[in-house]
Design a protein around this motif. Structure first.
Motif, short mmCIF file in Angstrom:
data_model
loop_
_atom_site.label_atom_id
_atom_site.label_comp_id
_atom_site.label_asym_id
_atom_site.label_seq_id
_atom_site.Cartn_x
_atom_site.Cartn_y
_atom_site.Cartn_z
N PHE A 72 0.84 -1.19 0.00
CA PHE A 72 0.00 0.00 0.00
C PHE A 72 0.87 1.23 0.00
CE2 PHE A 72 -2.41 -3.24 2.30
CZ PHE A 72 -3.46 -3.34 1.42
N GLY A 73 0.34 2.28 -0.56
CA GLY A 73 1.08 3.52 -0.65
C GLY A 73 1.65 4.00 0.67
N LEU A 74 0.87 3.82 1.76
CA LEU A 74 1.31 4.38 3.04
C LEU A 74 2.34 3.52 3.76
CD1 LEU A 74 -2.02 5.75 4.56
CD2 LEU A 74 0.02 7.06 3.94
N ILE A 75 2.47 2.28 3.34
CA ILE A 75 3.38 1.41 4.09
C ILE A 75 4.74 1.34 3.42
CG2 ILE A 75 3.78 -0.96 4.84
CD1 ILE A 75 0.74 -1.12 5.36
N LYS A 76 5.75 1.72 4.23
CA LYS A 76 7.12 1.66 3.74
C LYS A 76 7.73 0.39 4.33
CE LYS A 76 11.49 3.99 4.47
NZ LYS A 76 12.12 4.72 5.56
N PRO A 77 7.88 -0.65 3.50
CA PRO A 77 8.39 -1.91 4.03
C PRO A 77 9.72 -1.69 4.75
CG PRO A 77 7.67 -2.18 1.77
CD PRO A 77 7.66 -0.71 2.05
#
Lengths: 292, 222
Positions: free
Chosen positions: A259-264
């Motif tokens: 998802f756009g908001l999640i920065k792995p």
């Protein structure tokens, strides 16, 4: 002086698979939980939490095999929850190798279970899970069955009661933030953490390491649970390989799209961010074959 | 091969202690029987829960004197968490209680050692280090911490800690919030720790492995 903050990967389990949803719904299959657990253990996880996400709905679903296997090769505390309703259910999971159990639905229906379980197994074994949803009037209410059932119980009141009954820790999940990557609900965590003397594990919402820093500094979390941010971090890493996963929604794992908001992020990246912000945490050198 | 008794007095889950023993290649078995205990070459006293319940339980199984006898015989003995606290002479947990009394000293709640605004129990990882001026302590004798680096993180869950009268038996110190306390003791054939090596990852297992070496060599800690 301060204390070391724990970073705890949270593994939501459905049948044989590790899954992840948004607001505890819309579960996508991520893979074999054993592989993820081992990876986290070897890379500095301070504990692991396993939640059988459908057990409350469809009665008991066997998480026992996954736990028995994990407990033989993973030597950090394992908390197991989902569908535990009775003292016997708890006993069975502990016998499989869990160190702690988390209870939610059954505890709300019968708060006496917390007291009974704490007396029998020790407070430090009993984690009470609170699934919180903020209502229109600004108050937080506890839900059960993965955020589906409204109980009418207020979170703050329930947290204090759980402590009084002998809970050793509180796993506090914001259903509103869960899986979204929009950050922890700091207001919720702070409210509960300041009101109880037992550790509060913040859960739900981190999209980047800074969100974890914030919930510790501003929210006063004693520990944090994290799922998507770590799972996606592992899936996009070089060490992850796609295998056969059986049924379920495999879209995510095939596309590797986050998802756009999640920065792995990795555990190492998260712990570095904590250290940079002067938050103490256990430093761990990535050990290949950690148990060897 | 040396036989190791894991003492079961119905205080907590022994699963992880068993797995760690297995991992270290120890020939262990779980028992509540004093004769079986006394016939063993080494013993582990684990335990989580309340001090007074634990003493009541040890008394119920008539294990207090056999444990004293076992330790007096010079065989290797390990106490873990509550199993360490029980070796002290007394505890102030919910009133005063007498312990097994191997070591003179008390078991005190964090908040009575130093009042502060912090959470008890301590749940989580913390560093262990040797007392000041005792840097070689873990390496000099036959310590289970031989291969552990000072500052290594171990997993703790506790509200109370041991305050031994004889400071010479302190093997590690740990600091939680602003309280520095004794997190393990070692004297002759007894090693006891407040942390859980069986829950402390690869470094914790190393303590079991080193302990297995000591037991299988038939030796003492120091």
């Amino acid at each position: 002086m301060a204390k070391n903050i724990r970073i705890i990967p949270r593994l939501d389990i459905k049948g044989p698979n590790l899954v992840k949803g948004i607001h505890l719904e819309g579960l996508r299959v991520l893979g074999n939980p054993e592989k993820f657990a081992r990876f986290y253990y070897e890379n500095g996880a301070d504990e692991l939490i396993y939640i059988d996400v459908v057990a409350s709905l469809y009665n008991r679903n066997s998480l026992h095999d996954i736990i028995s296997k994990a407990a033989r090769e993973i030597f950090i505390p394992l908390t197991v929850g989902g569908g535990l309703r009775t003292i016997d259910d708890i006993k069975e999971v502990l016998r499989c190798g869990a160190d702690k159990v988390s209870i939610n639905t059954a505890a709300i229906k019968n708060p006496g279970l917390i007291k009974e379980a704490a007396l029998k197994f020790g407070s430090s074994t009993i984690v009470v899970t609170i699934e919180a949803i903020k209502s229109g009037d600004g108050r937080y209410y506890a839900y059960t069955d993965n955020g589906r059932e409204h109980t009418g119980v207020e979170v703050l009141e329930w947290a204090k009661k759980a402590e009084e009954l002998g809970a050793g820790e509180i796993l506090l999940t914001s259903v509103d933030r869960e899986g979204t990557g929009s950050g922890y609900d700091i207001q919720l965590v702070k409210m509960v953490s300041q009101a109880v003397a037992i550790p509060v594990i913040a859960s739900g919402g981190p999209g980047k390491p800074e969100d974890i820093v914030d919930v510790i500094k501003e929210g006063r979390a004693d520990a944090v649970a994290a799922a998507s941010i770590l799972h996606y971090g592992y899936v996009v890493s070089d060490e992850f390989s796609i295998e056969k996963h059986g049924e379920g929604n495999l879209e995510f794992i095939k596309n590797r799209k986050t998802f756009g908001l999640i920065k792995p992020s990795s555990l190492g990246e998260i712990k570095s961010a904590l250290t940079c912000s002067s938050i103490m945490c256990r430093q761990c050198v990535a050990a290949k074959g950690g148990a060897a | 091969m040396a036989k190791v008794a894991i003492i079961d007095y119905e205080m907590g889950n022994l699963f992880s202690v068993e797995r760690a023993c297995e991992h270290a290649g120890l020939d262990y078995f779980v028992t509540s029987d004093k004769k079986a205990l006394l016939a063993c070459d080494a013993a582990i006293l684990p335990g989580v829960g309340a001090f007074c319940d634990a003493m009541a339980s040890l008394n119920k199984f008539d294990l207090v004197s056999p444990i004293r006898e076992f330790i007096a015989s010079g065989k290797p003995f390990v106490g873990i968490c509550l199993g360490m606290q029980l070796l002290m002479s007394e505890s102030e947990e919910f009133g005063a209680h007498e312990g097994i009394g191997i070591f003179k000293g008390g078991v005190k709640k964090f908040t009575t050692l130093k009042n502060g605004n912090y959470k008890v129990p301590q749940v989580g990882w913390n560093s262990i280090y040797p007392p000041e001026g005792a840097n070689g302590l873990w390496h000099g004798g036959n310590s289970p911490l031989k291969n552990i680096s000072p500052g290594e993180y171990m997993y703790f869950v506790h509200s109370f800690c041991c305050v031994p009268d004889d400071k010479a038996i302190i093997h590690t110190l740990t600091k939680y919030e602003d309280v520095e306390y004794c997190s393990s003791v070692s004297a002759c054939n007894v090693f006891a720790c407040q942390y859980h090596p069986e829950k402390s990852g690869a470094r914790g297992l190393e303590i079991y492995r080193q302990w297995a070496n000591i037991i299988n060599a038939g030796g003492q800690n120091e």
